[in-house]
Design an enzyme around this catalytic site. Structure first.
Site, PDB file in Angstrom:
ATOM      1  N   ASN A 182      -2.418  15.276  -1.107  1.00 23.04           N
ATOM      2  CA  ASN A 182      -3.290  14.236  -1.582  1.00 23.04           C
ATOM      3  C   ASN A 182      -2.226  12.898  -1.825  1.00 23.04           C
ATOM      4  OD1 ASN A 182      -5.668  12.577  -2.582  1.00 23.04           O
ATOM      5  ND2 ASN A 182      -4.201  12.872  -4.300  1.00 23.04           N
ATOM      6  N   SER A 232      -7.382   9.473   6.246  1.00 24.01           N
ATOM      7  CA  SER A 232      -8.541   8.296   6.194  1.00 24.01           C
ATOM      8  C   SER A 232      -9.265   8.068   7.251  1.00 24.01           C
ATOM      9  CB  SER A 232      -7.638   6.979   5.398  1.00 24.01           C
ATOM     10  OG  SER A 232      -8.508   5.815   5.380  1.00 24.01           O
ATOM     11  N   ALA A 283      -0.570  -1.190   7.837  1.00 23.35           N
ATOM     12  CA  ALA A 283       0.762  -0.231   7.852  1.00 23.35           C
ATOM     13  C   ALA A 283       0.149   0.961   7.043  1.00 23.35           C
ATOM     14  CB  ALA A 283       1.550  -0.685   6.828  1.00 23.35           C
ATOM     15  N   TYR A 284      -1.017   0.776   6.308  1.00 21.62           N
ATOM     16  CA  TYR A 284      -1.819   1.956   5.662  1.00 21.62           C
ATOM     17  C   TYR A 284      -2.356   2.634   6.845  1.00 21.62           C
ATOM     18  CZ  TYR A 284      -5.047   4.983   2.919  1.00 21.62           C
ATOM     19  OH  TYR A 284      -5.751   5.834   2.372  1.00 21.62           O
ATOM     20  N   VAL A 322      -1.500   2.909  10.234  1.00 18.03           N
ATOM     21  CA  VAL A 322      -0.601   3.659  11.025  1.00 18.03           C
ATOM     22  C   VAL A 322       0.140   4.760  10.337  1.00 18.03           C
ATOM     23  CG1 VAL A 322       1.623   3.454  12.095  1.00 18.03           C
ATOM     24  CG2 VAL A 322       0.111   1.795  12.266  1.00 18.03           C
ATOM     25  N   VAL A 363     -13.713   5.472  -1.964  1.00 18.22           N
ATOM     26  CA  VAL A 363     -13.719   6.204  -3.248  1.00 18.22           C
ATOM     27  C   VAL A 363     -13.298   5.117  -4.112  1.00 18.22           C
ATOM     28  CG1 VAL A 363     -13.210   8.034  -4.560  1.00 18.22           C
ATOM     29  CG2 VAL A 363     -13.679   8.392  -2.293  1.00 18.22           C
ATOM     30  N   THR A 383     -11.200   4.191  -7.009  1.00 18.72           N
ATOM     31  CA  THR A 383      -9.849   4.689  -7.390  1.00 18.72           C
ATOM     32  C   THR A 383      -9.177   3.351  -7.537  1.00 18.72           C
ATOM     33  OG1 THR A 383      -8.879   4.964  -5.136  1.00 18.72           O
ATOM     34  CG2 THR A 383      -9.871   6.798  -6.060  1.00 18.72           C
TER      35      THR A 383
END
Length: 276
Positions: free
Chosen positions: A89, A139, A192-193, A195, A230, A232
């Site tokens: 996670n 994701s 970037a996230y 990829v 979510v 967070t």
């Protein structure tokens, strides 16, 4: 101790990870380890769950630190003789308005989300016991980012024969391309996230394939999943799901019954296999 089952959740002192630990403490018939980089935060999260009447255990784990991963590996091997459930996670994301230069964001994000997760898998997958369950938290952004890639890159990332080495080369190339400011020209999306999570999803497909080739009789199931949007620290307060709702799909995959043979090597969201 080796007859006691054990589950490990990485990056689980808050958010979705903490919610996954909470659910596993209620449903998993064995020891559940909450892990975090910072022992203080981890112990505080354990104390919080203990006040709820649950009994998680704590082990330090920084997925950016190979020594830390190996210390956990050796502990699990010695105390339990292996591992039954692994939920990868741990991950990071820069905020949308963060002013950190994009090449730095790319390097830092991929270091943790892809390379850190891969290192955990390299060290811990050999410990997985028969009927083990591995969940790599990806994701939905990995799907949209895939759609933002050039046709050539999409073909590579969807390939059923891509190797882990080839995937590592592609992830490394993305970081290098951002430094040269040619990543969009080279067919990469500007996230970037996204990829990094393409990397996690494709890595999961590769790992599942290798389990089929090398350990078919062990009935280990490994999947990537999207917890959803979510609320967070990472996604912010406007997100639609609570951490508990975000934990539902990862927990479902972590607790697939021993007679299940699917899903395996899939990308799962809302407990449903999604096309990749």
């Amino acid at each position: 101790m080796s007859n006691v089952q054990v589950a490990v959740v990485t990056g689980s002192n808050k958010g979705i990870g903490l919610a996954i630990v909470r659910a596993l403490c209620k449903q998993f018939p064995g020891d559940v380890y909450l892990t975090s980089r910072d022992p203080g935060r981890g112990q505080a999260a354990v104390a919080q769950l203990q006040q709820e009447g649950l009994r998680p255990l704590f082990h330090q784990l920084d997925i950016d630190d190979l020594q830390s991963i190996r210390a956990l590996r050796d502990f699990l091997k010695e105390k339990y003789g292996g591992l039954n459930v692994l939920v990868n996670n741990a991950g990071i994301a820069f905020k949308v308005h963060d002013t950190t230069p994009f090449p730095v964001q790319a390097e830092v994000t991929l270091k943790t989300n892809f390379f850190g997760t891969r290192n955990v898998c390299t060290e811990l997958l050999p410990l997985m016991k028969p009927y083990g369950r591995v969940v790599n938290v990806s994701s939905m952004v990995s799907s949209s980012a895939l759609g933002g890639c050039s046709q050539e890159l999409q073909q590579k990332f969807r390939s059923d024969t891509i190797t882990e080495e080839e995937l590592v080369q592609l992830m490394t190339k993305f970081v290098e391309d951002t430094k040269k400011n040619v990543h969009q020209k080279e067919g990469w999306p500007n996230t970037a996230y996204g990829v990094s999570k393409i990397g996690v999803t494709v890595l999961s497909r590769i790992q599942a394939r290798l389990l089929n080739e090398k350990r078919k009789g062990d009935h280990i199931l490994l999947n990537a999943c999207c917890p959803g949007w979510v609320r967070t620290d990472m996604a912010g307060p406007k997100a639609t799901k609570s951490p508990e709702e975000g934990a539902e799909t990862p927990v479902y995959l972590a607790l697939l019954p021993s007679n299940a043979d699917a899903p395996h090597g899939q990308f799962v969201s809302d407990k449903t296999v999604r096309p990749w």
